[in-house]
Structure formats: C-alpha cells, structure tokens
Design a protein around this motif. Structure first.
Motif, PDB file in Angstrom:
ATOM      1  N   ALA A   1       0.832  -1.208   0.000  1.00 57.22           N
ATOM      2  CA  ALA A   1       0.000   0.000   0.000  1.00 57.22           C
ATOM      3  C   ALA A   1       0.864   1.254   0.000  1.00 57.22           C
ATOM      4  O   ALA A   1       1.915   1.299   0.624  1.00 57.22           O
ATOM      5  CB  ALA A   1      -0.918   0.000   1.222  1.00 57.22           C
ATOM      6  N   GLY A   2       0.400   2.264  -0.732  1.00 60.02           N
ATOM      7  CA  GLY A   2       1.049   3.565  -0.715  1.00 60.02           C
ATOM      8  C   GLY A   2       2.160   3.758  -1.724  1.00 60.02           C
ATOM      9  O   GLY A   2       2.715   4.843  -1.825  1.00 60.02           O
ATOM     10  N   ILE A   3       2.514   2.740  -2.480  1.00 61.58           N
ATOM     11  CA  ILE A   3       3.575   2.894  -3.466  1.00 61.58           C
ATOM     12  C   ILE A   3       3.018   3.621  -4.679  1.00 61.58           C
ATOM     13  O   ILE A   3       1.955   3.295  -5.197  1.00 61.58           O
ATOM     14  CB  ILE A   3       4.185   1.541  -3.863  1.00 61.58           C
ATOM     15  N   VAL A   4       3.740   4.628  -5.123  1.00 58.56           N
ATOM     16  CA  VAL A   4       3.324   5.433  -6.262  1.00 58.56           C
ATOM     17  C   VAL A   4       3.790   4.763  -7.547  1.00 58.56           C
ATOM     18  O   VAL A   4       4.940   4.362  -7.664  1.00 58.56           O
ATOM     19  CB  VAL A   4       3.924   6.849  -6.163  1.00 58.56           C
ATOM     20  N   VAL A   5       2.875   4.643  -8.514  1.00 54.22           N
ATOM     21  CA  VAL A   5       3.184   4.005  -9.795  1.00 54.22           C
ATOM     22  C   VAL A   5       2.773   4.951 -10.907  1.00 54.22           C
ATOM     23  O   VAL A   5       1.704   5.549 -10.856  1.00 54.22           O
ATOM     24  CB  VAL A   5       2.422   2.661  -9.933  1.00 54.22           C
TER      25      VAL A   5
ATOM     26  N   LEU B   1      -6.297  -3.631 -17.511  1.00 57.18           N
ATOM     27  CA  LEU B   1      -5.908  -2.716 -18.566  1.00 57.18           C
ATOM     28  C   LEU B   1      -6.072  -1.299 -18.033  1.00 57.18           C
ATOM     29  O   LEU B   1      -7.124  -0.954 -17.482  1.00 57.18           O
ATOM     30  CB  LEU B   1      -6.796  -2.913 -19.803  1.00 57.18           C
ATOM     31  N   ALA B   2      -5.030  -0.474 -18.213  1.00 54.96           N
ATOM     32  CA  ALA B   2      -5.115   0.927 -17.806  1.00 54.96           C
ATOM     33  C   ALA B   2      -5.894   1.690 -18.871  1.00 54.96           C
ATOM     34  O   ALA B   2      -5.513   1.698 -20.037  1.00 54.96           O
ATOM     35  CB  ALA B   2      -3.727   1.520 -17.632  1.00 54.96           C
ATOM     36  N   LYS B   3      -6.978   2.324 -18.469  1.00 52.09           N
ATOM     37  CA  LYS B   3      -7.849   3.055 -19.399  1.00 52.09           C
ATOM     38  C   LYS B   3      -7.487   4.538 -19.474  1.00 52.09           C
ATOM     39  O   LYS B   3      -8.099   5.281 -20.225  1.00 52.09           O
ATOM     40  CB  LYS B   3      -9.318   2.899 -18.989  1.00 52.09           C
ATOM     41  N   ALA B   4      -6.494   4.973 -18.688  1.00 55.81           N
ATOM     42  CA  ALA B   4      -6.052   6.371 -18.697  1.00 55.81           C
ATOM     43  C   ALA B   4      -4.637   6.445 -18.130  1.00 55.81           C
ATOM     44  O   ALA B   4      -4.221   5.560 -17.379  1.00 55.81           O
ATOM     45  CB  ALA B   4      -6.993   7.233 -17.854  1.00 55.81           C
ATOM     46  N   ASP B   5      -3.910   7.473 -18.513  1.00 56.22           N
ATOM     47  CA  ASP B   5      -2.620   7.733 -17.880  1.00 56.22           C
ATOM     48  C   ASP B   5      -2.893   8.165 -16.448  1.00 56.22           C
ATOM     49  O   ASP B   5      -3.780   8.987 -16.196  1.00 56.22           O
ATOM     50  CB  ASP B   5      -1.875   8.854 -18.604  1.00 56.22           C
ATOM     51  N   MET B   6      -2.134   7.595 -15.524  1.00 58.92           N
ATOM     52  CA  MET B   6      -2.287   7.959 -14.114  1.00 58.92           C
ATOM     53  C   MET B   6      -0.898   8.158 -13.512  1.00 58.92           C
ATOM     54  O   MET B   6      -0.346   7.257 -12.884  1.00 58.92           O
ATOM     55  CB  MET B   6      -3.055   6.868 -13.355  1.00 58.92           C
ATOM     56  N   PRO B   7      -0.315   9.343 -13.751  1.00 57.60           N
ATOM     57  CA  PRO B   7       1.000   9.588 -13.132  1.00 57.60           C
ATOM     58  C   PRO B   7       0.848   9.653 -11.620  1.00 57.60           C
ATOM     59  O   PRO B   7      -0.153  10.167 -11.114  1.00 57.60           O
ATOM     60  CB  PRO B   7       1.427  10.934 -13.716  1.00 57.60           C
ATOM     61  N   ASN B   8       1.801   9.089 -10.926  1.00 55.20           N
ATOM     62  CA  ASN B   8       1.787   9.088  -9.458  1.00 55.20           C
ATOM     63  C   ASN B   8       0.540   8.426  -8.879  1.00 55.20           C
ATOM     64  O   ASN B   8      -0.040   8.885  -7.902  1.00 55.20           O
ATOM     65  CB  ASN B   8       1.943  10.509  -8.920  1.00 55.20           C
ATOM     66  N   CYS B   9       0.128   7.334  -9.477  1.00 58.42           N
ATOM     67  CA  CYS B   9      -1.067   6.607  -9.047  1.00 58.42           C
ATOM     68  C   CYS B   9      -0.801   5.839  -7.754  1.00 58.42           C
ATOM     69  O   CYS B   9       0.207   5.158  -7.616  1.00 58.42           O
ATOM     70  CB  CYS B   9      -1.493   5.629 -10.141  1.00 58.42           C
ATOM     71  N   VAL B  10      -1.717   5.961  -6.816  1.00 58.31           N
ATOM     72  CA  VAL B  10      -1.632   5.196  -5.566  1.00 58.31           C
ATOM     73  C   VAL B  10      -2.846   4.282  -5.407  1.00 58.31           C
ATOM     74  O   VAL B  10      -3.007   3.637  -4.384  1.00 58.31           O
ATOM     75  CB  VAL B  10      -1.499   6.106  -4.326  1.00 58.31           C
ATOM     76  N   TYR B  11      -3.709   4.238  -6.436  1.00 56.71           N
ATOM     77  CA  TYR B  11      -4.917   3.423  -6.373  1.00 56.71           C
ATOM     78  C   TYR B  11      -4.688   2.103  -7.103  1.00 56.71           C
ATOM     79  O   TYR B  11      -4.567   2.082  -8.322  1.00 56.71           O
ATOM     80  CB  TYR B  11      -6.105   4.165  -6.998  1.00 56.71           C
TER      81      TYR B  11
END
Length: 176
Positions: free
Chosen positions: A133-137, A153-163
């Motif tokens: 938990a908490g790791i940024v991807v 599948l990633a449906k959007a760019d998510m910089p700094n995603c933690v979800y």
C-alpha cells in the motif's frame, strides 16, 4: 606457478596450501575490483545520461556485486548508487540524507528508483503492480498490469497513481 602434491615432501604440501590461499585471495580481490568497477560504471552511465546499463544488467550483477544495505540518517551523495532495502534494489536518483520515517525508500521516488525487470505491458508480459500500500506508480494508458493474480488494462494515464487496480469505482482500470 604450479606445485604438485608429493606426500614424501611435506614442505611442498605447505607450499601448495599457500598457493591455494594466494589464488583464493587473488580471486576475492579480483571480484572486489570488478564489483567496484561495475558500481563506478553505473554512476558514470547515469551522470552521462546514457542509461546503457539496464535494470536487467544490475539485477544480474547482484550475485557478484555486493550492494550496500539501506542506512537511515545516511548521506547519499551519488546519483546512480545502488542500494538494497527489504530484499529489493533501488537506485539513488538525487543526493540526500536518508530519513526512513519521513521519506521511505519504497514511496519516495524523488530520491529512490526501484530497479526491476522491464515488462512490455502486454497481455503476455504485464507490468506487476506493487501490492504494498502507498507505493506510487506511473500508470500508462493502454498497458496491462498484473495485480493479486488478475490482469488489468489501464484506461487512462495515471502519473503518481496510488490506487491499485482493484480499487472499487475507478473507471481508469478495466479487469481483463
């Protein structure tokens, strides 16, 4: 130099033992020298910005090169230095003084980069999404990620995603 064991000459046995010890010491010295050389090459590569030394090469070297364990309250001065923390390898990306409580290695990407095998992000080679938990991807739209035994599948760019991909209600992830 070669010494043949001859039981009738005990001094030669001692010479053989000394030669074996000398060879062992030379081997250890050579390994240590090669280890230092490779570490210096990583640092020089990062300083030049070529990134010719890949994560795959660094991980392959871990059987030979003894990378230091992370130290709290330690001044890390050298960009490109590789350290171990909790069984994983990290590259120092900016000089700093470590502080485990305020800036954990696993989540402080301004200072540390996880050294890992590259994945294509395809169905056959999905990118592992960390289960801690908490790791940024930095998630990239159109790439596939594996998480807790499932594919997403990633449906959007998510910089700094933690979800993580299994977060309820996020349209940005599609379970495959």
């Amino acid at each position: 130099m070669s010494v043949t064991y001859r039981p009738d000459k005990p001094n030669e046995t001692e010479e053989l033992k000394k030669e074996v010890e000398t060879v062992k010491a030379a081997g250890e010295s050579t390994a240590a020298l090669l280890s230092l050389s490779f570490k210096a090459q990583i640092v020089a590569d990062r300083a030049a910005g070529t990134n010719a030394i890949t994560d795959k090469m660094i991980l392959a070297s871990t059987d030979i090169v003894d990378y230091p364990e992370y130290q709290d309250n330690h001044e890390y001065k050298t960009k490109g230095e590789i350290i171990r923390c909790d069984g994983l390898y990290y590259e120092i990306v900016a000089p700093h003084t470590s502080n485990a409580a305020a800036y954990p290695v696993q989540t402080t990407f301004a200072y540390y980069r996880l050294v890992e095998l590259e994945h294509a992000g395809t169905l056959d080679d999905p990118i592992p999404y960390p289960e801690t938990a908490g790791i940024v991807v930095n998630v990239v739209e159109g790439l596939y990620y594996s998480y807790k035994g499932a594919l997403y599948l990633a449906k959007a760019d998510m910089p700094n995603c933690v979800y993580p991909p299994d977060t309820a209600g996020l349209w940005q992830w599609e379970k495959v």
